[in-house]
Scaffold this motif. Structure first.
Motif, mmCIF file in Angstrom:
data_model
loop_
_atom_site.group_PDB
_atom_site.id
_atom_site.type_symbol
_atom_site.label_atom_id
_atom_site.label_comp_id
_atom_site.label_asym_id
_atom_site.label_seq_id
_atom_site.Cartn_x
_atom_site.Cartn_y
_atom_site.Cartn_z
ATOM 1 N N UNK A 249 69.017 71.983 49.084
ATOM 2 C CA UNK A 249 68.574 71.674 50.443
ATOM 3 C C UNK A 249 69.719 71.077 51.255
ATOM 4 N N UNK A 250 70.414 70.119 50.623
ATOM 5 C CA UNK A 250 71.536 69.499 51.313
ATOM 6 C C UNK A 250 72.662 70.507 51.568
ATOM 7 N N UNK A 251 72.893 71.359 50.564
ATOM 8 C CA UNK A 251 73.956 72.344 50.711
ATOM 9 C C UNK A 251 73.642 73.365 51.800
ATOM 10 N N UNK A 252 72.377 73.739 51.950
ATOM 11 C CA UNK A 252 72.018 74.702 52.993
ATOM 12 C C UNK A 252 72.337 74.167 54.384
ATOM 13 N N UNK A 253 72.051 72.866 54.572
ATOM 14 C CA UNK A 253 72.358 72.268 55.880
ATOM 15 C C UNK A 253 73.864 72.246 56.115
ATOM 16 N N UNK A 254 74.601 71.843 55.032
ATOM 17 C CA UNK A 254 76.061 71.810 55.164
ATOM 18 C C UNK A 254 76.640 73.205 55.379
ATOM 19 N N UNK A 255 76.051 74.183 54.681
ATOM 20 C CA UNK A 255 76.545 75.563 54.820
ATOM 21 C C UNK A 255 76.315 76.083 56.235
ATOM 22 N N UNK B 81 79.217 77.155 58.585
ATOM 23 C CA UNK B 81 79.242 78.550 59.026
ATOM 24 C C UNK B 81 79.557 78.645 60.512
ATOM 25 N N UNK B 82 78.960 77.726 61.311
ATOM 26 C CA UNK B 82 79.259 77.721 62.740
ATOM 27 C C UNK B 82 80.733 77.432 62.986
ATOM 28 N N UNK B 83 81.256 76.455 62.231
ATOM 29 C CA UNK B 83 82.671 76.119 62.404
ATOM 30 C C UNK B 83 83.565 77.301 62.033
ATOM 31 N N UNK B 84 83.219 77.980 60.915
ATOM 32 C CA UNK B 84 84.017 79.116 60.467
ATOM 33 C C UNK B 84 83.943 80.280 61.457
#
Length: 649
Positions: free
Chosen positions: A434-440, A444-447
């Protein structure tokens, strides 16, 4: 098994003792002092001649001599003479029993009536033997049994004519009629019990084989069958009940049974001891020794007839006993039963060997049938040994299964702990996901923004690279043009005859460069063999040489040129040709020697060769003024003439 020994001819003639037939001794062993022996090598003497006074002195007893009571020469006829006197007492019938059932032909000659003075004694005869059907025996008994008509108080002399195809022994017993029947009945009952035990053990182990599928039981069954066949041949019951009409079959079984017993026991012992896995080297030795011994036994029985083949059994049985001892030492506890059983059989064979050797050593009913008893005990012990081995294997299997169950329980406990740990890990994993999905999503937006920036920069780089590529192509084309112009300039200067040796060495720096230049000039219009005119070639071992594919002739690059068989470096020779052509032959040899650093004689000789070529070229029809100096290189007319001059220089 049958042990064979021989009898030598007695050295001195001695009369035999009279055997007294007394009701007090219903069974008497005929010792060697009660009979005398005469050997007839021709085998043609009749009873009338053998019983005559002229041959009486040729009979001699074996008492007091080291000779055993055996037949030595199978091709001879042996006559045995013995005298029996019936003791005063109740009249009864008397019988002579021969123990050796392998005598080929036995004829008993019995005197008829009272002898008439000055006339030869008349005899009737009874013929039987192993070479005749069982029906020829006077009495249906497993051994040879002859009726002896006695005269009370008067001695009667009998003659026994023996002939055998193999060495056999003479052992006999005198029986009274009333004592013979009980003894015969007892022997048949005992032998019947013996074969009954063998049959029971055979069937029992055969069923075990079908149930367990253990090959050791099958080999054990074959071993018991071979032993039963051997004993049926030795005690005569097989000839009496199983094959009474075929003496050939009886003889064949007597020869083959000991060999089969050896082969089957060897196979059983190897399987029982697992010698192939436990003792691989010894197992291979046993296999070859048993096979060789079996072949030698068959050869002796079929061809040689030595009578001493029993010695061939010692080595294979000894190796098998040694293998059992090694297996026992290696941890196979069931092997001790095999050692015990073989020790019992070996002890009983000692009594049998002593009888066959003619040694009077505990010869009684117990020792005579000790081999039967030992074999029964061996069969029982080996059967128990197989059961003990199977039980040991089963105990080992059960112990292994218990250990496996314990390991499985521990594994199940570990699996339960692992499942619980996996559940905890799954909960942690869900939280982390769950935490990783938010970070991803954030990353992703930054990338995406960074990718857009990189794409713009890539477009600018592509445009710059296109310009650089055009500039590189232009530079490469300029370099190519410069190199070509430089080469053209060198070629032009070379044609203009403006090269010094240093510049010439840069254009042709070594031997390979010169050879490559000559090869290109020589075969620029195609290859043609100088010997057979063939037009196809392949590369040769020498650099830049060609080999004809038809005649295999090898032609180097210098062949047919002024440089063929040149004695100094080819670069200098090539430059010398260039200088002399450039100056139209007006170049001093001394100056040429100085420039090329050659000896004056060498320089002068080569210069003469080149000048001659220049002269011939000027006289050629296709000569053109100002032509290239390379035309002179391929003038090889003077090669043969100048070769001697160059070698001298």
């Amino acid at each position: 098994m049958l042990l064979l020994l021989g009898l030598a001819r007695p050295a001195a003639a001695t009369p035999e003792d009279i055997l007294v037939a007394s009701p007090a001794h219903p069974a008497q062993f005929v010792e060697d002092r009660y009979y005398s022996v005469f050997e007839d090598p021709s085998g043609r003497l009749p009873i009338s001649q053998v019983s005559s006074p002229a041959y009486a002195s040729r009979f001699a007893t074996l008492a007091g001599t080291p000779l055993p009571p055996n037949i030595q020469h199978p091709r001879s006829i042996y006559w045995l003479r013995f005298t029996v006197r019936a003791d005063e007492g109740p009249a009864s019938d008397w019988y002579l029993e021969l123990y050796d059932s392998h005598i080929g032909a036995a004829t008993l000659f019995r005197p008829l009536g009272n002898a008439i003075p000055n006339q030869a004694q008349a005899y009737d005869s009874v013929l039987t033997g192993a070479n005749y059907p069982f029906a020829t025996r006077p009495l249906p008994y497993k051994n040879f049994l002859f009726d002896l008509p006695l005269r009370h108080g008067r001695p009667v002399t009998y003659y026994l004519r023996l002939h055998s195809d193999s060495p056999t022994s003479f052992r006999a017993m005198l029986h009274s009629g009333p004592g013979l029947l009980p003894e015969m009945s007892l022997q048949y009952w005992l032998l019947g019990g013996f074969y009954g035990i063998l049959f029971i053990m055979l069937v029992y182990n055969l069923f075990l084989y079908f149930f367990l599928q253990e090959k050791s039981y099958l080999y054990y069954v074959f071993y018991v069958l071979s032993g039963a066949l051997l004993f049926l041949s030795e005690d005569g019951l097989g000839f009496q009940y199983l094959w009474p009409g075929s003496a050939a079959v009886n003889h064949l079984i007597a020869v083959a049974a000991p060999v089969l017993l050896l082969l089957t026991f060897a196979q059983y012992a190897r399987s029982f001891l697992d010698s192939a896995a436990r003792l691989p080297h010894l197992d291979r030795t046993i296999h070859w020794v048993v096979s060789l011994s079996g072949a030698l036994l068959v050869l002796d029985a079929a061809v040689i007839h030595s009578g001493f083949s029993f010695w061939l059994y010692l080595l294979p049985y000894g190796l098998l006993y040694y293998a059992a001892w090694q297996a026992y030492r290696g941890g196979l506890r069931a092997a001790r039963y095999l050692l015990l059983a073989q020790a019992l059989v070996a002890g009983s064979l000692g009594f049998l060997i002593s009888r066959k050797l003619g040694i009077e050593f505990y010869n009684n009913a117990y020792t005579v049938y000790s081999l039967n008893v030992a074999f029964v005990v061996e069969v029982a012990v080996l059967s128990y040994a197989l059961a003990d081995k199977i039980k040991s294997l089963m105990d080992t299997t059960l112990l292994t299964q218990r250990r496996l169950l314990k390991q499985l329980r521990k594994r199940h406990q570990a699996q339960d702990q692992l499942v619980e740990q996996l559940r905890e890990n799954q909960a942690l994993k869900d939280q982390l996901n769950t935490e990783l999905e938010a970070l991803v999503a954030q990353r992703t937006d930054e990338l995406r923004q960074q990718n857009e920036t990189i794409a713009a920069q890539n477009r600018e780089l592509l445009e710059t690279n296109s310009l650089l590529a055009l500039q590189s192509a232009a530079i490469e084309q300029l370099n190519h043009d410069l190199s070509r112009d430089l080469q053209d300039q060198k070629e032009a200067r070379l044609q203009a005859r403006e090269f010094d040796f240093g510049e010439f060495s840069q254009l042709y720096p070594d031997k390979d460069a010169c050879l490559r230049y000559l090869a290109d000039l020589k075969w620029q219009h195609g290859y043609r063999c100088r010997k057979c005119n063939h037009e196809k070639s392949c590369e040769a071992r020498e650099p830049f040489a060609r080999r004809c594919t038809r005649c295999r002739y090898v032609e180097s690059a210098t062949t047919g040129t002024l440089l063929q068989k040149c004695k100094f470096p080819i670069v200098k020779a090539l430059y010398a040709v260039f200088l002399l052509h450039a100056h139209r032959g007006r170049y001093a040899p001394a100056e040429l020697a100085r420039v090329l650093e050659l000896r004056p004689a060498t320089s002068w000789a080569f210069a003469q060769k080149v000048l001659a070529a220049l002269e011939r070229r000027r006289q050629a029809p296709d000569y053109e003024e100002g032509e290239s100096w390379t035309h002179v290189l391929f003038d090889d007319t003077a090669n043969a003439d100048m070769e001697t001059l160059l070698e001298t220089a």
